[in-house]
Scaffold this active site. Structure first.
Site, PDB file in Angstrom:
ATOM      1  N   SER B  61      40.695  36.735  32.595  1.00  0.00           N
ATOM      2  CA  SER B  61      40.590  35.725  33.658  1.00  0.00           C
ATOM      3  C   SER B  61      39.418  35.978  34.598  1.00  0.00           C
ATOM      4  CB  SER B  61      41.891  35.674  34.466  1.00  0.00           C
ATOM      5  OG  SER B  61      42.001  36.835  35.267  1.00  0.00           O
ATOM      6  N   LYS B  98      41.570  39.286  41.411  1.00  0.00           N
ATOM      7  CA  LYS B  98      41.006  37.969  41.754  1.00  0.00           C
ATOM      8  C   LYS B  98      39.933  38.133  42.820  1.00  0.00           C
ATOM      9  CE  LYS B  98      43.809  35.315  39.271  1.00  0.00           C
ATOM     10  NZ  LYS B  98      43.588  36.035  38.016  1.00  0.00           N
TER      11      LYS B  98
END
Lengths: 199, 140
Positions: B61, B98
């Protein structure tokens, strides 16, 4: 054993680093003497004293054994960045402490670190400013990421085969494949890299 | 740049002789004049030893940020949280990696690859930033 000689000590230190990378401990004086070809354990003891004075080893808390000190894990760092851009063509020419070093460096005596410059390898996840870990070797094969010397310049590319000839392949469509006219010199193979995200 | 007087492998078309170079046994430099500096990776990468943790990434991701499946992250829990830092955060009891982006009314945890959702944390929702990513380590 002859008098202390910096070049020889450097070689002994390299051997100790490779031994440690493989065995995870510092050998005994007896073993050091065998490894280095010294006639006596006293010579091994003197060598360790010199290397300790230079910051490569320190005494363990029990005072009976040596352990690596900070400088033991120093690796050579290139002064100039390797170009991941097109070379300038010159016509005519855990249970235990996790160590990053242990994770990335297999053979200390053959390992150097080189800062990357340019973006010709960005599609392979190698960016400007990265520090690549390079194992100096004569043996590179197609598919390896190599630091090669082209026209007196370091360049970082993928070594690839094209119609039976070795070429240097960038990983960025904006750059051409390098097809050396003469010999292609391999300086080493890239085995890992580190990248800074926050200072 | 001068020609390196270092050990180099030479790849030649078939039928040509192999060129061999001697290795200078200088100290401390394996390639004369070019490797005068030395660097200890662990010293270089770790500032707050007791607050630093290594985290292995799984999944893709964050490839847009150059962070790939299997990479190790050097996470510093003592580092201040600045906007746009890459962070390890706990969302719904799960660790995620993230990019931390402040919004006027909350926080956006950005993924770095198409097909991976961003996480919007609105005012009043709980968000635990576990640590800030200082380095990534990639083994080839």
């Amino acid at each position: 054993m002859p008098a202390a000689n910096p070049a020889r000590d450097a070689d002994y230190l390299d051997r100790l680093r490779d031994y440690y990378a493989e065995n995870r401990h510092i050998p005994s004086f007896q073993r050091i003497a065998e490894l280095m070809g010294f006639a006596s354990k006293a010579a091994a003891s003197k060598l360790m004293d010199r290397l300790a004075a230079a910051g490569f080893f320190e005494r363990a808390p029990d005072d009976a054994t040596w352990v690596p000190a900070e400088r033991f894990f120093e690796r050579p760092l290139a002064e100039a960045a390797v170009r991941a851009g097109a070379p300038d063509m010159i016509e005519g020419g855990q249970g235990e402490l996790f160590l990053v070093d242990r994770y990335l460096v297999r053979q200390p005596s053959r390992t150097v670190m080189v800062p990357v410059k340019g973006d010709s390898m960005c599609d392979a996840g190698i960016y400007d400013g990265d520090i690549v870990v390079v194992e100096r070797t004569k043996a590179a094969k197609a598919g390896d990421f190599v630091v090669a010397i082209v026209d007196n310049e370091f360049t970082l590319k993928e070594l690839a085969l094209e119609q039976g000839r070795f070429v240097l392949k960038p990983h960025n469509p904006a750059y051409p494949v390098i097809r050396p006219r003469g010999e292609l010199e391999i300086f080493g193979v890239v085995t890992g890299l580190v990248r800074r995200y926050r200072s | 740049m001068p020609r390196l007087s270092a050990e180099t492998g030479v790849i030649l078309p078939p039928g040509q002789p192999l060129l061999d170079r001697a290795v200078p046994a200088g100290f401390p430099s394996p390639a004369a004049d070019y490797f005068e500096m030395r660097l200890s990776l662990d010293e270089h990468l770790i500032s707050h030893r007791e607050a630093t943790f290594f985290v292995r990434v799984s999944g893709n991701s964050m490839t847009g940020f150059g962070i790939h499946d299997g990479d190790l992250l050097v996470v510093d829990r003592a580092l201040d949280l600045a906007d746009r830092s890459i962070v390890v955060a706990v969302v719904d009891g799960e660790f995620v990696v993230k990019q931390f982006c402040r919004l006027p009314d909350g926080v956006l945890l950005r993924s770095g690859a198409p097909g991976h959702r961003d996480i919007l944390v609105e005012e009043g929702q709980e968000l635990q930033v576990w640590g800030v990513v200082r380095w990534s380590i990639h083994k080839l």
